[in-house]
Write an enzyme that holds these catalytic residues in place. Structure first.
Site, PDB file in Angstrom:
ATOM      1  N   GLU A  15     -13.651  39.429 -22.352  1.00 32.98           N
ATOM      2  CA  GLU A  15     -13.112  39.614 -23.700  1.00 32.98           C
ATOM      3  C   GLU A  15     -11.784  40.355 -23.709  1.00 32.98           C
ATOM      4  O   GLU A  15     -10.911  40.064 -24.498  1.00 32.98           O
ATOM      5  CB  GLU A  15     -14.113  40.410 -24.557  1.00 32.98           C
ATOM      6  CG  GLU A  15     -15.203  39.578 -25.168  1.00 32.98           C
ATOM      7  CD  GLU A  15     -14.704  38.573 -26.185  1.00 32.98           C
ATOM      8  OE1 GLU A  15     -14.449  38.980 -27.330  1.00 32.98           O
ATOM      9  OE2 GLU A  15     -14.569  37.382 -25.837  1.00 32.98           O
ATOM     10  N   ASP A  16     -11.655  41.332 -22.837  1.00 30.33           N
ATOM     11  CA  ASP A  16     -10.543  42.273 -22.986  1.00 30.33           C
ATOM     12  C   ASP A  16      -9.488  42.252 -21.891  1.00 30.33           C
ATOM     13  O   ASP A  16      -8.577  43.068 -21.905  1.00 30.33           O
ATOM     14  CB  ASP A  16     -11.096  43.715 -23.083  1.00 30.33           C
ATOM     15  CG  ASP A  16     -11.939  43.907 -24.339  1.00 30.33           C
ATOM     16  OD1 ASP A  16     -11.739  43.132 -25.288  1.00 30.33           O
ATOM     17  OD2 ASP A  16     -12.788  44.807 -24.367  1.00 30.33           O
TER      18      ASP A  16
END
Ligand code: MN
Length: 487
Positions: free
Chosen positions: A77-78
């Site tokens: 996600e990051d």
């Protein structure tokens, strides 16, 4: 306090000194590199969040792959790295766990209380594996611990979501260790006034009185147990602030009127020693009548086992002792996570709700071989998907359901007047298979008088099919009526 990778490794080695932990260190290097330059809101390096999550998992005795996935959980996600990169470096199993966490992370709580039950199911179904749930709890715990860095509105949303979804699931799975930590943190943000007042009293009472009492009692009891050659450890057990708060509300009592704020826990090696210890306690202090409870012979419905007794303790102070084995102790704190650690089917599992047993069975199967992914599907919610309306209502549909099923699940008229559908804000064909977590908006038109003829082929649910048939029949009759001039 910043956590180091060494702390996590030591924690793992505590339970199994010979275990190879190289992979944990590799995962750490990998995650540190991936999150390099990123910080959390408070300005600390992002890797701290990964380390804190992994440490919690080590504390609840999660297996190495789970700790590794905990370190890597925010990478897809990051960061610029993907699930593929994780799979290449750490294998299918770890990638599967990280994927699960990413999916669960997308479930949004929109503050609609009546859908809490569906959301809970959705959470578990999306996680698809108990280990994913454990990682998500560890992740959420650290987010709650650092909640003060967020704007108040967000604090409240996260606290509410955690209290209504995460805390009850932790309770169902018997992971009291995480449940209590999470609910105390939520309590602080949801009822700040009450929390502050209670915390003050609690800290005051706990520090000034009970801790000393625990110490004195321990010093007194220790030589007596040593004489009998019993291996043991004594711990003070303090009721969680939130449980005190609930009890005060439920019974309309003041803090000073709550007597079971703390108990003494004696942890020993085997069941025979538990009974011996109770005998020694009763010979030292007079038991309060009818306050001896044998939850080893007759476990509580949630599976909890221990011997409880209340005595007129040192200085005549009414004191509760709880005596239990190390295994019972771990189970009482880590619930399902501990069963899995001890890897056996003890009698108490039979007392768990059916779906928890299913989960445990699946867990045990998946320990055996590489059928991991297929076996990891949770029996109970298998073949169900959960989709949202734009207002945040949740509908629970069979796998393979289409927008037609969804439209009829919302309302018959929405079904009959459906002309199109937006799935996650994208105009989509009516034969699209819905997926868990989809946000579905049905477009309707008053001009539409009856369902499309091919809709029966698209509908997977009984409800939609019945409604379509009915509407088509009525449509025919209506056409006939119009034809012969009836209104
Ligand atoms: Mn995270």
């Amino acid at each position: 306090m910043p956590v180091t990778i060494q702390q996590i490794i030591s924690q793992v080695k505590k339970d199994d000194p010979k275990i190879n932990t190289d992979i944990i260190r590799l995962a750490y290097d990998f995650a540190r590199e991936a999150h390099n330059g990123q910080t959390r809101r408070r300005g600390e390096p992002y890797i701290q969040h990964c380390l804190q999550t992994a440490l919690t998992l080590a504390e609840i005795k999660a297996e190495i792959d789970v700790i590794v996935a905990g370190l890597l959980h925010d990478i897809p996600e990051d960061t610029n790295l993907t699930l593929k990169d994780i799979e290449k470096n750490f294998g299918k199993k770890v990638a599967f766990l990280v994927e699960g966490i990413t999916k669960v992370g997308k479930i949004k709580y929109r503050g609609v209380e009546r859908y809490v039950e569906s959301l809970k199911k959705m959470f578990i179904a999306t996680a698809a594996d108990i280990r994913v749930i454990l990682i998500k709890f560890a992740d959420r715990l650290h987010n709650l611990e650092t909640l003060e860095a967020l704007p108040p509105k967000k604090q409240l949303r996260i606290a509410q979501e955690s209290m209504e979804i995460y805390v009850p699931i932790a309770g169902l799975l018997g992971i009291w260790y995480l449940k209590h930590k999470m609910e105390n943190l939520c309590f602080k943000y949801l009822f700040p006034e009450e929390y502050k007042k209670l915390e003050f009293k609690y800290e005051f009472e706990k520090k000034l009185e009970n801790e000393k009492f625990v110490e004195r009692t321990t010093n007194f009891l220790t030589p007596k147990l040593k004489e009998e050659n019993i291996e043991f450890e004594i711990k003070g057990r303090f009721k969680s602030l939130y449980s005190i708060f609930l009890k005060m509300q439920r019974k309309d009592r003041k803090f000073s009127e709550i007597y079971d704020v703390f108990a003494l826990r004696v942890i020993t090696e085997n069941i025979a020693d538990c009974y011996k210890i109770i005998g020694i306690i009763h010979s030292l202090w007079k038991p309060k009548s009818h306050r001896f409870k044998d939850y080893i012979a007759v476990p509580k419905p949630n599976g909890y086992r221990a011997l409880h007794t209340t005595v007129f303790g040192p200085n005549g102070k009414i004191t509760e002792f709880q005596v239990l084995t190390r295994k019972m102790y771990d189970e009482s704190l880590f619930g399902i996570a501990a069963h899995w650690y001890y890897k056996d089917k003890s009698a108490q599992l039979k007392r768990q709700p059916r779906w928890i047993k299913d989960i445990l069975d699946i867990m045990q199967q998946s320990q055996k071989g590489d059928e991991f992914v297929s076996a990891a599907k949770l029996g109970v919610f298998k073949n169900r998907i959960f989709v949202f309306t734009p207002k945040g209502d949740v509908f629970d549909l069979p796998e393979g359901a289409t927008p037609i099923d969804f439209a009829y699940a919302v309302h018959t008229e929405i079904g009959n007047k459906c002309t199109g559908v937006l799935i996650n804000d994208i105009m989509s064909p009516l034969n699209t298979e819905l997926k868990s977590g989809d946000l579905v908006e049905v477009i309707t038109s008053k001009a539409r008088i009856k369902p499309g003829k091919d809709w029966l082929k698209l509908a997977k649910t009984q409800r939609a099919r019945a409604k379509i048939k009915q509407a088509l029949k009525e449509g025919q009759q209506g056409a006939l009526r119009r034809l012969i001039g009836w209104k």
